[in-house]
Design a protein around this motif. Sequence first.
Motif, short mmCIF file in Angstrom:
data_model
loop_
_atom_site.label_atom_id
_atom_site.label_comp_id
_atom_site.label_asym_id
_atom_site.label_seq_id
_atom_site.Cartn_x
_atom_site.Cartn_y
_atom_site.Cartn_z
N GLU A 1 1.05 -1.38 0.10
CA GLU A 1 0.20 -0.08 -0.24
C GLU A 1 0.85 1.69 0.16
OE1 GLU A 1 -3.00 1.38 3.33
OE2 GLU A 1 -3.81 1.36 1.43
N CYS A 2 2.29 1.13 0.90
CA CYS A 2 2.75 2.49 0.77
C CYS A 2 4.28 2.57 0.93
CB CYS A 2 2.18 3.56 2.15
SG CYS A 2 2.39 4.77 2.64
N ALA A 3 4.75 3.10 0.41
CA ALA A 3 6.23 3.28 0.45
C ALA A 3 7.34 4.15 0.87
CB ALA A 3 6.37 2.28 -1.04
N LYS A 4 8.05 4.18 1.72
CA LYS A 4 8.64 5.84 1.60
C LYS A 4 9.88 5.52 1.65
CE LYS A 4 4.50 7.71 2.68
NZ LYS A 4 4.13 9.25 1.78
N TRP A 5 10.98 6.88 0.73
CA TRP A 5 12.15 5.81 1.12
C TRP A 5 12.60 6.92 2.45
CZ3 TRP A 5 15.90 4.65 -1.37
CH2 TRP A 5 17.11 5.37 -2.01
N ASP A 6 14.03 5.78 2.45
CA ASP A 6 14.50 6.24 4.01
C ASP A 6 15.88 6.88 3.98
OD1 ASP A 6 15.64 5.52 6.39
OD2 ASP A 6 15.29 3.65 6.48
N ALA A 7 16.51 7.86 3.42
CA ALA A 7 17.54 8.52 2.82
C ALA A 7 18.82 7.83 3.44
CB ALA A 7 17.55 10.20 2.64
N ASP A 8 18.48 7.89 5.35
CA ASP A 8 19.78 7.65 6.03
C ASP A 8 20.54 6.00 5.89
OD1 ASP A 8 19.43 10.44 6.89
OD2 ASP A 8 18.41 9.74 8.41
N ARG A 9 19.18 6.00 5.37
CA ARG A 9 19.68 3.51 5.12
C ARG A 9 19.32 3.04 4.45
NH1 ARG A 9 17.18 5.57 9.13
NH2 ARG A 9 18.38 5.82 10.90
N HIS A 10 19.03 4.46 2.81
CA HIS A 10 19.66 4.00 1.20
C HIS A 10 18.39 2.71 1.24
CE1 HIS A 10 20.99 5.75 -2.21
NE2 HIS A 10 21.33 4.50 -2.53
N ARG A 11 17.54 3.24 1.46
CA ARG A 11 15.91 1.98 0.64
C ARG A 11 15.14 2.03 1.28
NH1 ARG A 11 16.19 -0.75 6.71
NH2 ARG A 11 15.46 1.11 8.19
N LEU B 1 11.20 1.70 1.97
CA LEU B 1 10.16 1.15 3.07
C LEU B 1 8.49 0.60 2.38
CD1 LEU B 1 11.70 2.53 6.81
CD2 LEU B 1 11.92 0.30 5.57
N VAL B 2 8.39 -1.01 2.88
CA VAL B 2 6.56 -0.23 2.25
C VAL B 2 5.86 -1.15 3.21
CG1 VAL B 2 7.85 -0.66 -0.17
CG2 VAL B 2 7.53 -2.88 1.04
N GLN C 1 11.70 -3.89 3.54
CA GLN C 1 12.58 -3.79 3.18
C GLN C 1 13.10 -3.62 1.86
OE1 GLN C 1 16.12 -2.54 5.10
NE2 GLN C 1 16.22 -5.01 5.57
N ILE C 2 13.81 -2.30 1.00
CA ILE C 2 13.87 -2.74 -0.12
C ILE C 2 15.47 -1.80 -0.56
CG2 ILE C 2 14.35 -2.14 -2.72
CD1 ILE C 2 10.60 -2.05 -1.53
N ALA D 1 -3.96 -4.99 9.54
CA ALA D 1 -3.48 -4.22 8.01
C ALA D 1 -2.31 -3.71 8.83
CB ALA D 1 -4.33 -4.56 7.03
N SER D 2 -1.39 -3.25 8.22
CA SER D 2 -0.16 -2.03 7.90
C SER D 2 -1.01 -1.49 6.84
CB SER D 2 1.42 -2.36 8.20
OG SER D 2 1.64 -3.47 6.76
N VAL D 3 -0.54 -0.24 7.03
CA VAL D 3 -0.98 0.67 6.16
C VAL D 3 -0.81 1.68 5.75
CG1 VAL D 3 -4.14 0.36 5.88
CG2 VAL D 3 -3.11 1.28 7.70
N GLY D 4 -0.65 3.16 6.61
CA GLY D 4 0.07 4.28 6.01
C GLY D 4 1.37 3.74 6.57
N ILE D 5 2.72 3.95 6.29
CA ILE D 5 3.46 4.46 7.16
C ILE D 5 4.66 5.63 6.55
CG2 ILE D 5 4.28 1.61 6.51
CD1 ILE D 5 6.26 2.42 4.81
#
Length: 327
Positions: A51-61, A63-64, A74-75, A104-108
């Motif tokens: 549902e939701c993907a966010k960029w984690d800049a400090d860890r270069h991945r 998260l969904v 994590q990707i 369910a996990s929805v927004g992150i």
Amino acid sequence: MGLCRRFCCSRGPLLVLFLASAVPLGVIFSLERTKNTSETFEYRSRGWIRECAKWDADRHRFLVSTFFDGGVAQIPLPGGAAAPPDTTLEEQSALHDPAVAGNASVGILVDAPRRRLLVVYSDLLRHRYSALAAYDLSSWRRLFLAQLSGPNDEPSDADDATLDGEGNAYVTDAKTNKLWKIGAGGELLGEIRSSVGLNGIVYHPNGYLLVVHTFGAQLFRVDPSTAGVEVVQVTGGSLLLGDGLELLSPTRLVVAGTPSGRFVESGDDWRTAAIAEIYRGPMHRIASSVTVKDGKVFLSHLIGGGLSARTHLITEAVFSPVKGKQP
Ligand SMILES: *[C@@H]1O[C@H](CO)[C@@H](O)[C@H](O)[C@H]1NC(C)=O
Ligand SMILES: *[C@@H]1O[C@H](CO)[C@@H](O)[C@H](O)[C@H]1NC(C)=O
């Protein structure tokens, strides 16, 4: 994330699979070929819906949220600052909290200054539990779990979250028109009742919230201190099927949904706004969230594709000006 509320939850997950499979394969291939993006991250996953993907800049991945599965994956992107590889990336399981099993996990939301991830949980089918939790982004240790609603409360459906400058979180309830406010330590500070249903949410640095309702086509400006709700007068098109939001600057907002991305601008502190640009990505996959990576806008898509292995797409949105836009 509102689309999922309707398609995945109220009417059952099968409808999503039906929608996905009703698109003939040839059409899928041609749709994917015409996607106009300069950067695409394709990753293999074990689920149909992310549902939701966010960029984690400090860890270069990236998260969904894994949705029905209730976790976070994590990707990781290889190669530091190097250009993305052509190879398909792999999703790795990162977090599965037994305290909320079955939800369910929805927004992150990546809370970079506090080095933590906020995760919204919801009991999608029965609407008897909603919660917000925070986890350390390195160790995945849980920092708090705030129950927002339980079996003895009115039915709820927590959807998306945003943060203000002090670390207070605001979570939308897609079921009964309200927002929850949660303090930086996980304490439930109260509810803000609104007259409208709410999905995607973003905090504006001038002290108000911008919120969309997926099936209402409108953008709302909510003052959390007075619970006052104003409709932002939007010109240049409709915000119908708007879902995840991200504020790029105090005057620029991206709305994910269908069409994939809409770029909205306001010159008067969000009393009025105009849809300035549109990005049409792989529509059949339904863009559900937006994130910013290295100053570029990326959309993630709800529905996975592929036959033997499921792949999901996170695509850079390349916006084009709206045709016939008034100067
Ligand atoms: C893709 O986007 C670029 C930049 O906006 C534009 O110049 C080009 O015409 C687009 N191509 C297609 C096929 O839409
Ligand atoms: C969601 O989590 C709560 C808290 O642990 C639990 O009581 C509830 O049964 C869970 N919901 C479902 C649908 O499993």
